[in-house]
Design an enzyme around this catalytic site. Structure first.
Site, PDB file in Angstrom:
ATOM      1  N   SER A  82       1.051  -1.209  -0.135  1.00  0.00           N
ATOM      2  CA  SER A  82      -0.115  -0.033   0.080  1.00  0.00           C
ATOM      3  C   SER A  82       0.890   1.066   0.104  1.00  0.00           C
ATOM      4  CB  SER A  82      -0.813  -0.026   1.115  1.00  0.00           C
ATOM      5  OG  SER A  82      -0.168  -0.272   2.499  1.00  0.00           O
ATOM      6  N   CYS A  83       0.249   2.394  -0.281  1.00  0.00           N
ATOM      7  CA  CYS A  83       1.006   3.737  -0.145  1.00  0.00           C
ATOM      8  C   CYS A  83       1.781   3.737   1.164  1.00  0.00           C
ATOM      9  CB  CYS A  83      -0.192   4.704  -0.422  1.00  0.00           C
ATOM     10  SG  CYS A  83       0.478   6.409  -0.440  1.00  0.00           S
TER      11      CYS A  83
END
Lengths: 388, 81
Positions: free
Chosen positions: B19-20
């Site tokens: 994820s980011c």
């Protein structure tokens, strides 16, 4: 262009395209102000703690049962946000179960625990302790903002170190693309049924909870569509210099503060609402811990929740450990050590008590403007960028 | 317009499940190791990458060649400046 094409275009614009951070920030401010007028200030941690307390009650750590999650307002706010984000993700075909590699799972556990500790000390996360605290004219919000900046800087340093020394691969996504439209319809049904059930219930707060459920579903929806992320807002000025998200959040915060100023002046909410006894140490230290952890987690209080809504397993792990740690630490801080009465972590400072409403607003507006000017200047000069 | 499906990438970076901000950071890091003109292919499952990777390329001056949606992930193609 046929009618069907027009409909398609409208659907794509509303449910599939991503909104800019500025659009997201303005819509967020609007919904948050409506929520505070309708019922209460927006928050995240209170609901998470309620869920954590149910686990603690289940294993016998707590003797008294916590409030019912469907009737406890803080919890309803989080359920609304989760549902709204899930709705946005499924309608846009972006939902999928994303399972990260092992290192990310460990990072999720550690970051979740630290976020629980930071938000307990500050009596709120980036939402209740920073965004809504500033909007509600509390000095604690400024202290937490400073803490978050320091913490995020530390977190970015860690990420850059990790990138040099570890490489983790092997995550997978369980794609749900085929059933996403169906999941979206189920989410819509839960939303409408939930609102209907609250509005027609005998509970004295039923109508208020129903409205809050709808408004926070809207918050989750627009946050997901604009990928509004306070971690990004605080992190990118250090990591790449990019300031688009920071500007969106700053504008949003300014508008919300203006709105809540009038809500408090009009006496719709009591003066002391969201003014926590944490100025300055609780908010500052809590902010540093929370700030560093949210960078490693890849999501703040609100950002973790909407990412859970799109199926990110790492953030689910974060939320579980965040909730449990916050519930345990707050139990000790509130009931065992009775720390708030002793004033060790600070006191409640409501800015209008000292500066009047006008003065309080000017001070907060200057703080937000300075942040905006700083990230804008840094975007051009890259003076504070410590990126790769 | 380049035909993406026929591109032979010099290096493939697997960011599935991340994820980011990890996909973007890893992409940046991987590009540093390539020679100018070489092509990096990134696999990501994070919807945020659809904005993040093209934006990063624009900022850093790399050429973003495009993306292909596959079942369960998206392939991104970047040519190093």
């Amino acid at each position: 262009m046929s009618f069907k094409d027009s409909l398609n275009e409208l659907y794509n614009a509303m449910f599939r395209s991503s909104y800019s951070p500025i659009t997201g920030g303005i819509l967020l401010a609007l919904l948050v102000i409506l929520l505070e007028m309708w019922y209460r200030p927006w928050g995240i941690v209170g609901g998470l703690r309620n869920w954590g307390e149910w686990v603690l009650y289940g294993i016998g750590f707590l003797e008294e049962a916590p409030q019912h999650p469907l009737w406890f307002s803080s919890s309803v706010l989080d359920l609304g946000l989760l549902l709204g984000a899930f709705l946005s993700a499924t309608l846009a075909q972006e939902f999928g179960i994303r399972i990260p590699p092992k290192l990310e799972i460990i990072k999720g556990i550690v970051a979740g625990i630290l976020m629980g500790i930071g938000s307990a000390l500050a009596q709120g996360c980036n939402v209740g302790g920073f965004y809504m605290a500033i909007a509600n004219l509390s000095a604690s919000g400024i202290a937490m903002m400073l803490g978050l900046m320091v913490g995020v800087f530390i977190g970015v340093k860690y990420l850059l170190w990790e990138i040099e020394h570890f490489s983790s691969q092997g995550g997978i996504e369980i794609s749900t693309k085929k059933i996403n439209p169906l999941l979206g319809l189920i989410a819509l049904f839960i939303l409408f049924y939930g609102i209907y059930a609250y509005f027609t219930s005998d509970n004295e707060n039923g109508v208020k909870l129903g409205g809050a459920f709808l408004l926070t579903a809207g918050i989750g929806f627009i946050m997901h569509r604009s990928r509004l992320c306070m971690v990004n807002a605080f992190r990118e000025p250090f990591l790449s210099g990019e300031a688009t998200m920071a500007k969106g959040v700053a504008l949003s915060l300014f508008l919300t503060t203006l709105g809540v100023l009038f809500i408090k002046m009009a006496g719709i909410q009591e003066a002391n609402v969201y003014v926590t006894p944490t100025f300055i140490w609780g908010s500052l230290i809590g902010g540093i811990i929370f700030g560093a952890a949210m960078v490693v987690a890849g999501g703040c209080g609100s950002g973790s929740l909407w990412r859970v809504g799109e199926g990110q397993v790492k953030l689910m792990i974060v939320v579980v450990f965040f909730s449990l740690t916050n519930a345990i630490l707050r139990y000790y801080l509130d009931n065992v050590w009775e720390i708030w009465d002793k004033g060790i972590l600070g006191k409640a400072v409501y800015l209008p008590d000292i500066f009047g409403y006008g003065g309080a607003f000017i001070i907060l507006a200057i703080v937000i403007l300075l942040w905006y000017l700083f990230v804008d200047w840094n975007e051009k000069t890259e003076k504070f960028v410590i990126g790769l | 317009m380049v035909d993406l499906s026929s591109i032979k990438a010099d290096e493939v970076l697997d960011c599935k499940g991340l994820s980011c901000p990890m996909p973007m950071l890893k992409t940046k890091k991987a590009l540093q190791k390539l020679q100018s003109g070489q092509i990096l292919e990134v696999w990501s499952t994070d919807p945020g990458s659809k904005n993040d990777i093209p934006n990063m390329c624009k900022k850093e001056g790399h050429e973003f060649l495009g993306m292909i949606d596959e079942p369960g992930y998206t392939r991104y193609f970047v040519k190093k400046k």
